[in-house]
Design an enzyme around this catalytic site. Structure first.
Site, PDB file in Angstrom:
ATOM      1  NE  ARG A 224      -6.407   0.098  -4.632  1.00 46.52           N
ATOM      2  CZ  ARG A 224      -5.985   0.120  -3.362  1.00 46.52           C
ATOM      3  NH1 ARG A 224      -4.937  -0.591  -2.991  1.00 46.52           N
ATOM      4  NH2 ARG A 224      -6.619   0.857  -2.462  1.00 46.52           N
ATOM      5  CG  HIS A 271      -5.299  -5.464  -0.351  1.00 51.65           C
ATOM      6  ND1 HIS A 271      -6.140  -4.945  -1.305  1.00 51.65           N
ATOM      7  CD2 HIS A 271      -4.692  -4.382   0.217  1.00 51.65           C
ATOM      8  CE1 HIS A 271      -6.054  -3.625  -1.319  1.00 51.65           C
ATOM      9  NE2 HIS A 271      -5.171  -3.257  -0.394  1.00 51.65           N
TER      10      HIS A 271
HETATM   11  P1  NAP Z   1      -0.192   9.309  -3.358  1.00 53.62           P
HETATM   12  O1  NAP Z   1       0.467   9.999  -2.221  1.00 53.62           O
HETATM   13  O2  NAP Z   1      -1.429   9.881  -3.972  1.00 53.62           O
HETATM   14  O3  NAP Z   1       0.931   9.141  -4.489  1.00 53.62           O
HETATM   15  C1  NAP Z   1       0.631   8.742  -5.777  1.00 53.62           C
HETATM   16  C2  NAP Z   1       1.891   8.836  -6.621  1.00 53.62           C
HETATM   17  O4  NAP Z   1       1.598   8.297  -7.910  1.00 53.62           O
HETATM   18  C3  NAP Z   1       2.356  10.271  -6.815  1.00 53.62           C
HETATM   19  O5  NAP Z   1       3.753  10.300  -6.871  1.00 53.62           O
HETATM   20  C4  NAP Z   1       1.771  10.605  -8.192  1.00 53.62           C
HETATM   21  O6  NAP Z   1       2.479  11.596  -8.879  1.00 53.62           O
HETATM   22  C5  NAP Z   1       1.948   9.283  -8.901  1.00 53.62           C
HETATM   23  N1  NAP Z   1       1.076   9.173 -10.066  1.00 53.62           N
HETATM   24  C6  NAP Z   1      -0.269   9.170 -10.110  1.00 53.62           C
HETATM   25  N2  NAP Z   1      -0.712   9.083 -11.368  1.00 53.62           N
HETATM   26  C7  NAP Z   1       0.398   9.040 -12.151  1.00 53.62           C
HETATM   27  C8  NAP Z   1       0.600   8.961 -13.535  1.00 53.62           C
HETATM   28  N3  NAP Z   1      -0.416   8.924 -14.406  1.00 53.62           N
HETATM   29  N4  NAP Z   1       1.873   8.951 -13.984  1.00 53.62           N
HETATM   30  C9  NAP Z   1       2.913   8.996 -13.126  1.00 53.62           C
HETATM   31  N5  NAP Z   1       2.790   9.079 -11.783  1.00 53.62           N
HETATM   32  C10 NAP Z   1       1.535   9.097 -11.310  1.00 53.62           C
HETATM   33  O7  NAP Z   1      -0.560   7.800  -2.969  1.00 53.62           O
HETATM   34  P2  NAP Z   1       0.079   6.897  -1.800  1.00 53.62           P
HETATM   35  O8  NAP Z   1      -0.490   7.252  -0.503  1.00 53.62           O
HETATM   36  O9  NAP Z   1       1.547   6.872  -1.962  1.00 53.62           O
HETATM   37  O10 NAP Z   1      -0.533   5.472  -2.210  1.00 53.62           O
HETATM   38  C11 NAP Z   1      -0.260   4.874  -3.469  1.00 53.62           C
HETATM   39  C12 NAP Z   1      -1.214   3.707  -3.692  1.00 53.62           C
HETATM   40  O11 NAP Z   1      -0.832   2.610  -2.867  1.00 53.62           O
HETATM   41  C13 NAP Z   1      -2.663   3.965  -3.285  1.00 53.62           C
HETATM   42  O12 NAP Z   1      -3.348   4.658  -4.318  1.00 53.62           O
HETATM   43  C14 NAP Z   1      -3.200   2.578  -3.109  1.00 53.62           C
HETATM   44  O13 NAP Z   1      -3.715   2.129  -4.349  1.00 53.62           O
HETATM   45  C15 NAP Z   1      -1.957   1.746  -2.753  1.00 53.62           C
HETATM   46  N6  NAP Z   1      -2.012   1.216  -1.373  1.00 53.62           N
HETATM   47  C16 NAP Z   1      -1.958  -0.129  -1.185  1.00 53.62           C
HETATM   48  C17 NAP Z   1      -1.967  -0.660   0.094  1.00 53.62           C
HETATM   49  C18 NAP Z   1      -1.833  -2.136   0.328  1.00 53.62           C
HETATM   50  O14 NAP Z   1      -1.976  -2.606   1.445  1.00 53.62           O
HETATM   51  N7  NAP Z   1      -1.552  -2.917  -0.693  1.00 53.62           N
HETATM   52  C19 NAP Z   1      -2.047   0.181   1.205  1.00 53.62           C
HETATM   53  C20 NAP Z   1      -2.136   1.560   0.981  1.00 53.62           C
HETATM   54  C21 NAP Z   1      -2.106   2.069  -0.317  1.00 53.62           C
HETATM   55  P3  NAP Z   1       2.198  13.171  -8.621  1.00 53.62           P
HETATM   56  O15 NAP Z   1       2.345  13.371  -7.127  1.00 53.62           O
HETATM   57  O16 NAP Z   1       3.246  13.844  -9.388  1.00 53.62           O
HETATM   58  O17 NAP Z   1       0.794  13.443  -9.052  1.00 53.62           O
END
Ligand code: NAP
Length: 308
Positions: A224, A271
């Site tokens: 993000r 994006h």
């Molecule tokens: P997810 O499964 O919810 O994983 C989030 C990760 O971030 C987890 O490892 C979590 O740790 C960690 N995290 C969250 N808050 C944290 C903090 N304060 N300190 C340290 N680690 C933290 O999410 P995901 O599905 O992998 O997706 C990640 C992000 O990618 C989405 O939220 C979205 O913003 C982005 N995204 C972008 C696109 C694009 O096209 N550009 C597409 C899809 C997604 P814990 O598990 O230990 O809580």
């Protein structure tokens, strides 16, 4: 009959109108899928942050709001949404992100730009180091970050990863919590941001954390936009950093006069790092509805307290 309201927008309807009934039937569910159910009769809502429903209060029987996006920071802010909320974890979305991250990592690792932009008769016999001499760090080890970290480790990169809680990924050195961040970033040559946007992660890459990276380091941000303090990034690109490849921004679309567009050390992608794929996402949606109907716990529920 289970009433499912598709509220993720007219543009997405044709793809889901094809994929969802198939997946729901395969899950053995008898569903009336429509874009137009009376609110009080709706059992499940499939939505997107900019979707058709913004006031969730009339959906009094709704058991689950299933977002079709992975990121939920816009939807968790909606005070009318009090129903359980699930975010999207889709094998197609994950695969797309692994491909984007791997491609952009290899571009910088191999120094491809030198040859793509240097077709000028100069024999630049620069040999890139091997992957195992290029430390990579992935911030965020969830559905997307863990798959990217595992793939890059499989290619031979020494990969460090950072998450909120202790996480284990084969071949990846992991760190947890605020205390682990500097250890994860120290000396990294390529950093990949796959954190959700929350108050705790906003500007996680700032003057202090950028200074931990190796000289010439590259940042890939498909997470993000506000994960990075843009002023600090622009300052670091002046000397210390080699490049930033950015897919997400504070304001999207990125305004035409934004300095990132013309910056020689910035690549903008609009994006598109990865998108939810209706065919595979339909299976995930059907599984969550099946769970709702059988009393099993929903998958990928958003924790309102942590914001993701
Ligand atoms: P997810 O499964 O919810 O994983 C989030 C990760 O971030 C987890 O490892 C979590 O740790 C960690 N995290 C969250 N808050 C944290 C903090 N304060 N300190 C340290 N680690 C933290 O999410 P995901 O599905 O992998 O997706 C990640 C992000 O990618 C989405 O939220 C979205 O913003 C982005 N995204 C972008 C696109 C694009 O096209 N550009 C597409 C899809 C997604 P814990 O598990 O230990 O809580």
């Amino acid at each position: 009959m289970i009433n499912v309201l598709f509220a993720a927008g007219a543009g997405r309807w044709p793809d889901y109108a094809e994929a969802l009934p198939k997946a729901l039937a395969e899950a053995g569910l008898n569903v009336d899928l429509s874009r137009d159910h009376a609110p009080e009769t709706v059992d499940y809502i499939v939505t997107a942050p900019s979707g058709d429903v913004q006031d969730y209060r009339p959906y009094t029987s709704c058991k689950l709001v299933q977002n079709i996006w992975a990121g939920v920071e816009n939807i968790t802010e909606n005070p009318t949404l009090t129903q359980p909320l699930a975010r999207m974890v889709d094998p197609g979305l994950t695969q797309g992100m692994v491909e984007w991250v791997t491609g952009h990592t290899l571009r910088h690792h191999l120094g491809m730009d030198l040859h793509i932009h240097g077709q000028d008769g100069v024999w630049r016999d620069f040999v890139p180091p091997l992957a195992w001499d290029r430390p990579v760090t992935v911030l965020g080890l969830g559905a997307l970050g863990s798959a990217c970290a595992a793939t890059l480790a499989g290619l031979g990169f020494p990969v460090r990863g950072w998450a909120r809680s202790a996480t284990t990924i084969d071949g990846v050195e992991t760190f947890a919590g605020p205390g682990g961040l500097s250890r994860a970033l120290d000396g990294a040559q390529i950093v990949i941001l796959l954190l959700p946007l929350t108050e705790a992660t906003r500007h996680i890459m700032n003057t202090e954390t950028l200074a931990l990276l190796a000289p010439g380091a590259v940042i890939l941000n498909p997470g993000r936009g506000p994960l990075i303090d843009n002023d600090a990034l622009l300052a670091a690109l002046e000397d210390q950093l080699g490049h930033a490849t950015l897919d997400v921004f504070e304001t999207e679309p990125l305004p035409p006069d934004h300095p990132f567009w013309a910056h020689p050390k910035v690549t903008v992608t609009p994006h598109i790092a990865s998108e939810t794929r209706p065919r595979t996402a339909a299976t995930v949606i059907a599984e969550n509805i099946r769970r709702g109907e059988t009393g099993a716990p929903f998958l990928h529920l958003v924790d309102r307290a942590s914001g993701y």
